[in-house]
Write an enzyme that holds these catalytic residues in place. Structure first.
Site, PDB file in Angstrom:
ATOM      1  N   LYS A 143       3.254  -2.467 -17.188  1.00 23.21           N
ATOM      2  CA  LYS A 143       3.080  -3.691 -16.403  1.00 23.21           C
ATOM      3  C   LYS A 143       2.067  -3.493 -15.277  1.00 23.21           C
ATOM      4  O   LYS A 143       1.243  -4.369 -15.015  1.00 23.21           O
ATOM      5  CB  LYS A 143       4.435  -4.127 -15.834  1.00 23.21           C
ATOM      6  CG  LYS A 143       4.417  -5.554 -15.299  1.00 23.21           C
ATOM      7  CD  LYS A 143       5.822  -6.106 -15.120  1.00 23.21           C
ATOM      8  CE  LYS A 143       5.763  -7.544 -14.633  1.00 23.21           C
ATOM      9  NZ  LYS A 143       7.086  -8.172 -14.606  1.00 23.21           N
TER      10      LYS A 143
ATOM     11  N   HIS B 137      11.342   5.719  -3.167  1.00 23.08           N
ATOM     12  CA  HIS B 137      12.106   6.303  -4.260  1.00 23.08           C
ATOM     13  C   HIS B 137      13.546   6.623  -3.861  1.00 23.08           C
ATOM     14  O   HIS B 137      14.371   6.902  -4.716  1.00 23.08           O
ATOM     15  CB  HIS B 137      11.372   7.535  -4.817  1.00 23.08           C
ATOM     16  CG  HIS B 137      10.263   7.141  -5.743  1.00 23.08           C
ATOM     17  ND1 HIS B 137      10.110   7.639  -7.006  1.00 23.08           N
ATOM     18  CD2 HIS B 137       9.259   6.235  -5.585  1.00 23.08           C
ATOM     19  CE1 HIS B 137       9.069   7.081  -7.594  1.00 23.08           C
ATOM     20  NE2 HIS B 137       8.523   6.230  -6.748  1.00 23.08           N
TER      21      HIS B 137
ATOM     22  N   GLU C 204     -15.180  -7.944  10.586  1.00 25.90           N
ATOM     23  CA  GLU C 204     -14.963  -8.140   9.157  1.00 25.90           C
ATOM     24  C   GLU C 204     -13.823  -9.134   8.955  1.00 25.90           C
ATOM     25  O   GLU C 204     -12.945  -9.273   9.806  1.00 25.90           O
ATOM     26  CB  GLU C 204     -14.598  -6.792   8.520  1.00 25.90           C
ATOM     27  CG  GLU C 204     -15.777  -5.851   8.416  1.00 25.90           C
ATOM     28  CD  GLU C 204     -16.645  -6.141   7.212  1.00 25.90           C
ATOM     29  OE1 GLU C 204     -17.478  -7.057   7.298  1.00 25.90           O
ATOM     30  OE2 GLU C 204     -16.491  -5.469   6.193  1.00 25.90           O
TER      31      GLU C 204
END
Lengths: 252, 427
Positions: free
Chosen positions: B242, B214, B286
């Site tokens: 969006k 930000h 994984e």
């Protein structure tokens, strides 16, 4: 987005998927199962026959410790039938007021009784080999139900030149081709109450269906909720796309 | 400077004058200017934060039913799957959520690589992202141990053993990780504790990541800064709308795996309870660790005084740590690959390299796979250490648009683009 999804598909398929091959590169044949696909359910009649096969052909060596008698309601049995079925088995309970352990007939809330008190006893009774627990057999093997069916029907004479060790059997699909389990199913080895002919193939199919259910008893709930969730999300996403287009109309 | 005038509701005004959360939310999530030209790849940051929340919520509920003990862990997970109300749903969401988290974050990172989002003034934003990745990896690794299946146990054994390659303190670190002399109950307990702790650390770093975002604002496909209100749209309603589209599509994707292919990302071996006496024939981590696993196993010979195992470990950690200095390794004057005619292809070569490493990681480390893994590992590092520094110097970028609004409104011309590119040089 589409590109991203395609990319994902590539990553994923490269990363995890692969054809189910048994040791020695024997491909496991794919079969049709009542429980596959988006709407698949467990064939109740096959499961009931599978339970009978488990009781008569498997339970002597293999435990199925994660299943409770009460779970048999999934197979279509009534509470009364389950109660009667469970009561045929004795389980240890206690201690009672005198501090003694005692045997009593099993009830619906008991787990299926085990053939051996512990692994050592199981090995001692099976020529040193440990018969695995069957509760998760379908999920715990590459190839799942197809593999299980293949092993159960894959017994035969070893090809010329292959030595099979003492007490072992030749199996086309088992990794290493030598399996400590003697052929568990035989032609007419069980007599089905519903009159189905008990071929080895029929039994393999039924016991696999039963064990697929044992591996994932909630599969039907999962798929039916999935359908509702997917339909909801489709409509919801459609609305979100419409909202987005309306909001962005003045920017583009 | 009281903000009172902005809020009509007296309660809101009272709170806001003392703790300006309403003003803050209004400023950061309503008025906040977003580049108007963002494509859907800019959805993945928001998606990642949603997955994090989903993971925490399902994780907290699973923790109510899970038993972190070697004798009960496996069965307690099975109890969740079989007997706990909607336990199967929680467990499948959490289990697949881990994979979803990495899918989303990897796309988020590749987007950053493609559009040069790590370049000044967003270096810290990027570096915080790398910290997030490391925390995610640690959390995911420890989480995978908890069901106490065969892959849980043996994966934990292999990965924790890596630390023993570190000279002098290696064995001490391994003992500390294990809480004993092998992967055992103490290991499971501390992993459970840390698996519960890490997501909150993750939350904190995500907070910093968002604060940094930000300050510098979002990068965009053109890789040029917003120069005025004509280049931006307010976050709400434009990007709430969006991002919501992205969330809808993502949830469809997520739900498909949860409800129709819950074990797609898993290993069948993990449905076998951990057995320290029986090693699985092929131990694989994984899927999201596979590229790093390939790098780890790519070193097969001792290099000078460094043993092969240590070198593999160094390269594996180095492959992530190198991302920290990427903002300085990339010498290009423009950010976006859209205006970098050569990097545009280099990016995809690097992408394919990562996929190749992933494939190698899933294979036994021998034969062709090993050689491909070694080549891909060398290229992985060469991409950062050679290609990025050199390419930035020799590549002639395409002319940049003079502003974000320009390609949208069709105004401006190519003449001013060179000047804009020059301005970008050292902000």
């Amino acid at each position: 987005m589409l590109k991203a999804i395609k990319t994902l598909a590539v990553i994923v398929s490269l990363g995890v998927a692969g054809p189910a091959l048994a040791a020695g590169g024997v491909e496991i044949p794919k079969r049709d199962w009542s429980f596959q696909g988006l709407f698949g359910t467990y064939d109740r009649a096959a499961m009931q026959r599978g339970l009978q096969i488990y009781q008569e052909s498997c339970a002597g060596c293999h435990s199925i410790r994660l299943i409770y008698y009460r779970n048999l309601a999934d197979l279509g049995y009534t509470a009364e039938q389950i109660k009667a079925f469970a009561a045929e088995n004795e389980v240890e309970d206690g201690p009672n007021d005198e501090g003694e352990m005692y045997m009593r007939p099993a009830v619906a809330s008991d787990r299926f009784i085990k053939p051996f008190p512990n692994d050592n006893a199981a090995r001692a009774g099976n020529n040193g080999a440990l018969p695995p627990d069957l509760s998760l057999m379908v999920e715990a093997r590459v190839g799942g139900p197809n593999y299980l069916y293949a092993v159960l029907t894959g017994y035969g004479e070893p090809p010329a030149g292959t030595e099979v060790m003492d007490g072992m059997s030749y199996n086309k699909y088992f990794p290493g081709h030598q399996i400590a389990m003697p052929p568990p199913l035989s032609e007419d080895g069980v007599e089905f109450a519903d009159g189905t002919k008990a071929t080895v193939e029929q039994q393999a199919k039924d016991i696999t269906t039963f064990l697929a259910w044992a591996s994932e008893p909630n599969m039907e709930a999962r798929k039916s909720m999935g359908l509702k969730v997917m339909l909801f999300l489709l409509v919801f996403t459609g609305l979100l796309i419409a909202v987005k287009r309306r909001i962005w109309a003045d920017v583009h | 400077m009281s903000t009172g005038s902005q809020w009509k509701n007296p309660v809101i005004r009272w709170v806001d004058d003392r703790l300006p959360i309403f003003t803050y939310m209004d400023h950061e999530y309503q008025q906040f200017p977003m580049p108007r030209n963002l494509n859907y790849f800019w959805n993945f940051g928001a998606l990642a934060s949603i997955v994090l929340v989903v993971m925490v919520v399902t994780g907290v509920m699973l923790a109510m039913q899970y038993t972190p003990h070697v004798d009960y862990a496996f069965d307690s997970v099975e109890r969740i799957r079989r007997d706990v109300n909607y336990g199967w749903l929680l467990q499948y969401i959490h289990m697949n959520g881990g994979s979803m988290f990495f899918i989303v974050v990897y796309i988020h990172m590749f987007r950053g690589l493609y559009y040069g989002s790590y370049k000044a003034p967003r270096e810290l934003l990027w570096m915080l992202g790398v910290v997030i990745l490391l925390l995610m990896m640690a959390t995911a690794f420890m989480g995978y141990v908890l069901p106490w299946g065969q892959m849980s146990y043996w994966g934990a054994t292999v990965i924790t053993n890596l630390f023993s390659a570190i000279p002098l303190v290696g064995d001490w670190i391994v003992t500390l990780l294990w809480g004993g002399f092998s992967v055992d109950n103490a290991t499971l307990n501390r992993f459970y504790s840390l698996h519960y702790l890490m997501p909150f650390v993750l939350f904190a770093v995500v907070g910093l990541h968002v604060v940094a975002l930000h300050v510098s604002k979002s990068n965009n496909p053109d890789g040029i800064e917003m120069k005025g209100p004509q280049d931006s749209v307010p976050f709400h309603p434009y990007f709430t709308a969006k991002d919501s589209v992205g969330v809808g599509v993502f949830l469809l994707f997520f739900a498909f795996f949860v409800f129709y292919a819950p074990n797609f990302f898993g290993e069948p071996d993990n449905y076998i309870e951990a057995n320290p006496l029986q090693t699985p024939s092929h131990i694989v981590p994984e899927w999201y660790f596979l590229p790093f696993y390939a790098i780890l196993r790519s070193v097969t010979i001792d290099i000078l005084f460094i043993p092969a195992k240590l070198m593999g470990v160094l390269l594996m950690f180095g492959s992530i740590l190198i991302l920290f200095i990427l903002p300085w390794l990339d010498t290009a004057r423009v950010r976006s690959a859209k205006y970098r005619p050569i990097y545009k292809y280099i990016f995809w070569i690097f992408f394919v390299d990562c996929i190749a490493l992933g494939w190698v990681g899933s294979q036994p480390a021998e034969g062709t796979a090993l050689i491909i893994g070694q080549v891909a590992t060398v290229y992985y590092f060469a991409h950062f250490l050679l290609v990025m520094p050199i390419l930035g110097k020799i590549e002639t970028p395409l002319p940049l648009p003079s502003s974000i609004a320009e390609p949208v409104t069709g105004g401006g011309g190519g003449a001013s683009a060179g000047a804009a590119a020059a301005k970008m040089e050292k902000p």
